[in-house]
Scaffold this active site. Structure first.
Site, short mmCIF file in Angstrom:
data_model
loop_
_atom_site.label_atom_id
_atom_site.label_comp_id
_atom_site.label_asym_id
_atom_site.label_seq_id
_atom_site.Cartn_x
_atom_site.Cartn_y
_atom_site.Cartn_z
N SER A 1 0.77 -16.80 -52.30
CA SER A 1 1.48 -15.84 -51.45
C SER A 1 2.91 -16.32 -51.18
O SER A 1 3.69 -16.47 -52.11
CB SER A 1 0.69 -15.61 -50.15
OG SER A 1 1.20 -14.51 -49.44
N ASP B 1 -5.38 -6.45 -54.07
CA ASP B 1 -4.58 -7.07 -53.01
C ASP B 1 -4.05 -5.97 -52.09
O ASP B 1 -3.31 -5.09 -52.53
CB ASP B 1 -3.42 -7.86 -53.62
CG ASP B 1 -2.72 -8.76 -52.61
OD1 ASP B 1 -2.62 -8.37 -51.43
OD2 ASP B 1 -2.26 -9.85 -52.99
N HIS C 1 -6.15 -9.98 -51.15
CA HIS C 1 -5.10 -10.99 -50.96
C HIS C 1 -5.66 -12.36 -50.62
O HIS C 1 -5.17 -13.37 -51.13
CB HIS C 1 -4.13 -10.54 -49.85
CG HIS C 1 -2.91 -11.40 -49.77
ND1 HIS C 1 -1.93 -11.40 -50.74
CD2 HIS C 1 -2.51 -12.32 -48.84
CE1 HIS C 1 -0.97 -12.26 -50.41
NE2 HIS C 1 -1.30 -12.83 -49.27
#
Length: 277
Positions: free
Chosen positions: A153, A228, A258
């Protein structure tokens, strides 16, 4: 009443509020209860380690776990850059699997995270990453190993920055999971109601520009969740297209969201397979 002056003051107040709020949203370092005080250690997973304090160029102190491989001849070190919430202790389950495969692992907490000092910002996190990489390559017992960066991320943006701004012979390869084109382009997806404010965001992390500067011979592994719900998969796929590496690979896990892409079937087979080659 002087309405033009009042309007100007309100506009300035609004801009100041947007400026301050963006840091709380992008870097929620205290979102996980106890994340600033309770940091799990590698010993919880029966891994021997040292805890180091590394100083960024501006004097901020950073806490780092160095977990040496049980194989003294291990030639690869994995530096993990975490997401924007929690602390490095939350990455230990992943570190444990990588460590069991025979690799050295290094974890760090960005400034304002865990027990590191300071407050997070784009400029600051870049200084943090540079400091830890310099520590690994110049000061630690891992200096002569091949260094791979593994960013999840927000950590993916940190990884892309380091891979394009530090000495080329320092970074052997990179792993990117569920990362984004830029923060500005994420705002409409993450916070649709305030998407119109995206041009005002100053914490930009423009990975889409930097990834075009990746050197062609650097191996890059892209890992992404097909579902996601925070970072649109289109960001991840576009980064792959823009990446100039001639040794890039992409693995999409159709059911991955995610935060659970890492537990999808085949994830660690793909990750460890990349590292082994």
């Amino acid at each position: 009443m002087n309405y033009p002056v009042l309007g100007g003051l309100l506009a300035i107040s609004f801009l100041v509020a947007v400026y301050k709020i963006q840091f709380l949203i992008i870097y929620p370092s205290s979102l996980v209860p106890g994340s600033r005080t309770d940091v799990d250690t590698p010993s919880s997973y029966d891994m021997k380690y040292t805890e180091e304090t590394v100083y960024a160029k501006d004097g901020v102190s950073l806490k780092v776990f160095v977990i040496p491989s049980t194989d003294p001849a291990a030639k690869k070190t994995i530096l993990m850059f975490g997401p924007n919430a929690g602390n490095m202790g939350l990455s230990l389950p992943i570190a444990h699997i990588i460590h069991k495969a025979g690799y050295n692992v290094v974890l760090m907490d960005y400034r304002g995270y865990g027990k590191s000092s300071g407050s997070p910002s784009e400029k600051g996190l870049k200084l943090d990453a540079e400091a830890v990489i310099r520590f690994i390559k110049l000061e630690s017992s891992l200096a002569n190993t091949q260094l791979y960066l593994y960013g999840r991320s927000l950590g993916g943006a940190v990884t892309i920055y380091c891979a394009t701004n530090l000495p080329q012979d320092w970074i052997a390869g990179a792993i990117l999971e569920n990362t984004f084109l830029s923060i500005n382009k994420c705002v409409p997806s993450v916070l649709p109601a305030v998407g119109f404010l995206s041009p005002l965001v100053t914490q930009t992390w423009k990975s889409e520009d930097l990834i075009t500067k990746i050197r062609p011979e650097m191996p890059i592994l892209f890992l992404g969740g097909g579902k996601d719900e925070i970072i649109p998969p289109s960001h991840f796929k576009k980064l792959y297209e823009l990446c100039t590496s001639q040794k890039k690979q992409m693995c999409i896990y159709p059911e991955g969201t995610h935060n659970d892409t890492v537990v999808q079937t085949g994830y660690f087979k793909d990750l460890l397979g990349f590292l082994s080659t």
